[in-house]
Design an enzyme around this catalytic site. Structure first.
Site, PDB file in Angstrom:
ATOM      1  N   ARG A  10     -23.972  12.034 -10.257  1.00 64.13           N
ATOM      2  CA  ARG A  10     -24.276  11.232 -11.454  1.00 64.13           C
ATOM      3  C   ARG A  10     -25.676  11.571 -11.962  1.00 64.13           C
ATOM      4  O   ARG A  10     -26.474  10.695 -12.244  1.00 64.13           O
ATOM      5  CB  ARG A  10     -24.200   9.732 -11.118  1.00 64.13           C
ATOM      6  CG  ARG A  10     -22.833   9.245 -10.669  1.00 64.13           C
ATOM      7  CD  ARG A  10     -22.768   7.722 -10.535  1.00 64.13           C
ATOM      8  NE  ARG A  10     -23.498   7.206  -9.400  1.00 64.13           N
ATOM      9  CZ  ARG A  10     -22.970   6.984  -8.202  1.00 64.13           C
ATOM     10  NH1 ARG A  10     -21.690   7.245  -7.989  1.00 64.13           N
ATOM     11  NH2 ARG A  10     -23.690   6.486  -7.211  1.00 64.13           N
ATOM     12  N   GLN A  49     -32.905  12.698 -13.765  1.00 66.29           N
ATOM     13  CA  GLN A  49     -32.396  11.348 -13.954  1.00 66.29           C
ATOM     14  C   GLN A  49     -31.059  11.214 -13.231  1.00 66.29           C
ATOM     15  O   GLN A  49     -30.192  12.071 -13.368  1.00 66.29           O
ATOM     16  CB  GLN A  49     -32.217  11.157 -15.461  1.00 66.29           C
ATOM     17  CG  GLN A  49     -31.842   9.799 -15.904  1.00 66.29           C
ATOM     18  CD  GLN A  49     -32.105   9.662 -17.423  1.00 66.29           C
ATOM     19  OE1 GLN A  49     -33.188   9.967 -17.923  1.00 66.29           O
ATOM     20  NE2 GLN A  49     -31.115   9.234 -18.152  1.00 66.29           N
ATOM     21  N   GLY A  50     -30.921  10.146 -12.461  1.00 65.54           N
ATOM     22  CA  GLY A  50     -29.671   9.924 -11.732  1.00 65.54           C
ATOM     23  C   GLY A  50     -29.261   8.475 -11.846  1.00 65.54           C
ATOM     24  O   GLY A  50     -30.107   7.580 -11.813  1.00 65.54           O
ATOM     25  N   TYR A  51     -27.965   8.237 -11.979  1.00 66.21           N
ATOM     26  CA  TYR A  51     -27.458   6.871 -12.110  1.00 66.21           C
ATOM     27  C   TYR A  51     -27.046   6.328 -10.748  1.00 66.21           C
ATOM     28  O   TYR A  51     -26.232   6.939 -10.056  1.00 66.21           O
ATOM     29  CB  TYR A  51     -26.286   6.840 -13.094  1.00 66.21           C
ATOM     30  CG  TYR A  51     -26.771   7.119 -14.497  1.00 66.21           C
ATOM     31  CD1 TYR A  51     -27.181   6.068 -15.313  1.00 66.21           C
ATOM     32  CD2 TYR A  51     -26.924   8.416 -14.964  1.00 66.21           C
ATOM     33  CE1 TYR A  51     -27.704   6.310 -16.573  1.00 66.21           C
ATOM     34  CE2 TYR A  51     -27.440   8.666 -16.217  1.00 66.21           C
ATOM     35  CZ  TYR A  51     -27.827   7.616 -17.024  1.00 66.21           C
ATOM     36  OH  TYR A  51     -28.354   7.855 -18.263  1.00 66.21           O
ATOM     37  N   LEU A  52     -27.611   5.177 -10.390  1.00 63.05           N
ATOM     38  CA  LEU A  52     -27.211   4.507  -9.152  1.00 63.05           C
ATOM     39  C   LEU A  52     -25.844   3.879  -9.339  1.00 63.05           C
ATOM     40  O   LEU A  52     -24.973   3.990  -8.490  1.00 63.05           O
ATOM     41  CB  LEU A  52     -28.245   3.438  -8.780  1.00 63.05           C
ATOM     42  CG  LEU A  52     -29.582   4.001  -8.291  1.00 63.05           C
ATOM     43  CD1 LEU A  52     -30.659   2.921  -8.287  1.00 63.05           C
ATOM     44  CD2 LEU A  52     -29.430   4.605  -6.899  1.00 63.05           C
TER      45      LEU A  52
END
Lengths: 161, 161
Positions: free
Chosen positions: B89, B34-37
């Protein structure tokens, strides 16, 4: 001889509009509503936009990154739900596209709402050479190319410079 | 009598895991990346996630807003392009789902990468009453419900509390 721009690279210059050109009346324009869901410190931005009835979500990379732009279509329900999350980070404007000489195209944005009165033109050129040789018509004002305060992101978050 | 939870509302409590329960071996788990833009100051978050080969982009509202969560499927090419924009992130973990008594389900997240060693369990209850009556099994540690430092968003941005 003009060197054509590499595929996918836009050659653009941006200016204030000193006065709306007479040709504007012949190019009715499309209303654009644009809101930012979130912007990361490295400049990655996620926005939703509705233009001429077509809604999209777009993710763009920040300035220091490999250029990435991914656009996804949104149906009306989803656009409405996401639009609610952009409060305080919106711009709306009407865009008129006017063809200029040498294949260049002027996109004149007439802002409304919080930015009412702001007039910006982006001119897209077919080559670096036509961009450099460009002689602005009299209705074109001060150049804004590269001025981050006039990026849509900044206008949406910080308002008029 | 149990009052069932309203449609779409999750009743969840979150805990550290004191030691992995013996049942874990029987529930293999799925890896989640999971990665946050980007995350807005009001908490609106846009993330991409891959779980068991399925990639999605999700937009979630912040804490002070009407709860909104919109999920869109991504193909592999698009996931890869967007994943590049989440550097710094990201979290990755393996999730094991273990059924508990009274219809409750424990989701045990075994983190790896920068958060290696972190073990968190989220327990979903079918009703507010079973949530309140819940007697934690011995492998369940300190309660984290409501502790923002252990939100995925914070773990991705700030690392281990």
């Amino acid at each position: 001889m003009d060197v054509p721009s590499p595929r996918g690279v836009e050659i653009e210059r941006k200016f204030l509009v000193a006065e709306l050109p007479p040709e504007l009346a012949a190019h009715p324009g499309q209303r654009i509503e644009q809101g930012y869901l979130a912007i990361a410190p490295d400049g990655v931005e996620v926005r939703v936009r509705r233009r001429a009835g077509r809604a999209t979500l777009t993710v763009k990379s920040g300035p220091g990154q490999v250029r990435t732009e991914e656009e996804m279509a949104l149906d009306e329900r989803r656009f409405d739900a996401l639009w609610q999350l952009t409060e305080g980070r919106r711009i709306s404007k009407t865009r008129h596209e006017i063809p200029l000489a040498a294949g260049a195209v002027a996109e004149i944005d007439v802002y409304d709402g919080a930015l009412d009165g702001l007039l910006i033109v982006e001119i897209e050129f077919g080559s670096l050479e036509t961009s450099e040789r460009f002689a602005p018509p009299p209705w074109v004002g001060r150049e804004l190319t590269g001025d981050k305060r006039y990026a849509n992101q900044s206008l949406a978050l910080d308002g008029l410079p």
